[in-house]
Design an enzyme around this catalytic site. Structure first.
Site, PDB file in Angstrom:
ATOM      1  N   GLU A 129      17.815  59.702  53.202  1.00 25.60           N
ATOM      2  CA  GLU A 129      18.306  60.146  51.895  1.00 25.60           C
ATOM      3  C   GLU A 129      18.913  58.989  51.116  1.00 25.60           C
ATOM      4  OE1 GLU A 129      19.294  64.675  51.797  1.00 25.60           O
ATOM      5  OE2 GLU A 129      20.738  63.702  53.140  1.00 25.60           O
ATOM      6  N   GLU A 149      16.769  67.223  59.857  1.00 23.86           N
ATOM      7  CA  GLU A 149      17.860  68.180  59.650  1.00 23.86           C
ATOM      8  C   GLU A 149      17.521  69.593  60.111  1.00 23.86           C
ATOM      9  OE1 GLU A 149      19.208  64.843  56.983  1.00 23.86           O
ATOM     10  OE2 GLU A 149      17.350  65.619  57.822  1.00 23.86           O
TER      11      GLU A 149
END
Length: 272
Positions: A129, A149
């Site tokens: 990210e 995730e």
């Protein structure tokens, strides 16, 4: 290249965990936690946010490069060991949008100077990210990229919003839902990476791009960055009406660019 001015960060985090240097109007941030795959602690995230803001307001800095130490990982994201210790101690998880500090990924995304991620190794979870928040990405050929995730019960909120804006939605959702890693070659095919280079060459390749950008008119580059960021998702008719920051056409740099072109010389930019 000009002489390197190397310093270390100061603040709450260990000053050895973030190395800062400036070359040819390029500020380089190196996350220096190779023993933890350059994972981020909350203090390190706050320190990096602070340094990005400082670089944004430094008139000598025209481009920012973010990289990591070693060749194993650019960053593995959140330091899971630190998070587990906090969980075991009963400390609540504070979502990044609900803390007194600015969200690091927002800081990077909104920095009005170009930011290049030099992926010296794998970029996964929050590390992926962080790279996604940068404007350009260069990766070594051995690097893996991905968002695990969904396999950890985490969120990937930033990527859920940003990734479908950068690559085709179906590919983005496959990465998000599946939680599997992809190779640098596939990431390049997806359009996530600007270049894939041999192992150990990510920073050199990023600096080549950065120095080229830094040689151009700072006012123009800054305007391009701000417009590209702020117009994302806007209707075209509204985006065309944006008028943020200094207008390049009204700047001293525009006059200098014209003079230098006519006089067949390199321009001397003033950033105003």
């Amino acid at each position: 290249m000009s002489e390197q001015n190397e310093t270390t960060a100061t603040g709450e985090s260990d000053p050895r965990e973030l190395i800062i240097e400036t070359r040819d109007h390029v500020r380089i941030f190196t996350v220096n936690r190779p023993e933890r795959m350059n994972a981020f602690t909350p203090d390190l995230q706050r320190q990096l946010s602070h340094e990005f803001i400082e670089a944004e307001h430094d008139g000598d800095v025209r481009v920012i490069v973010l990289t990591g130490t070693g060749d194993r990982a650019f960053s593995s994201g959140m330091d899971m060991k630190v998070r587990k210790e906090a969980d075991d101690a009963g400390k609540p998880f504070r979502y990044k949008m609900a803390t007194p500090y600015r969200y690091l990924l927002e800081v990077i995304l909104e920095t009005n100077k170009p930011v290049i991620a030099a992926l010296n190794g794998s970029a996964v979870a929050g590390g992926f990210e962080t790279a996604l928040a940068c404007d350009l990405r260069v990766a070594c050929e051995h690097a893996k990229l991905g968002l695990p995730e969904a396999k950890r019960g985490m969120g990937a909120h930033f990527s859920t919003i940003m990734l479908p804006r950068i690559i085709p939605r179906a590919w983005a959702l496959e990465m998000l839902f599946g939680g599997e890693y992809i190779t640098a070659e596939k990431a390049h095919q997806y359009g996530l990476l600007n270049r894939v280079v041999p192992k150990g060459e990510a920073l050199n390749a990023a600096m080549e791009i950065a120095i080229n950008i830094a040689s151009n008119a700072p006012v123009t580059v800054r305007r391009m960055k701000e417009t590209a960021t702020k117009s994302s998702g806007m209707p075209i008719v509204s985006a065309l009406r944006l008028n943020e920051g200094l207008n390049p056409y009204l700047s001293e740099d525009r006059k200098e660019g014209v003079r230098a072109y006519i006089e067949k010389r390199e321009p001397q930019w003033q950033g105003r």
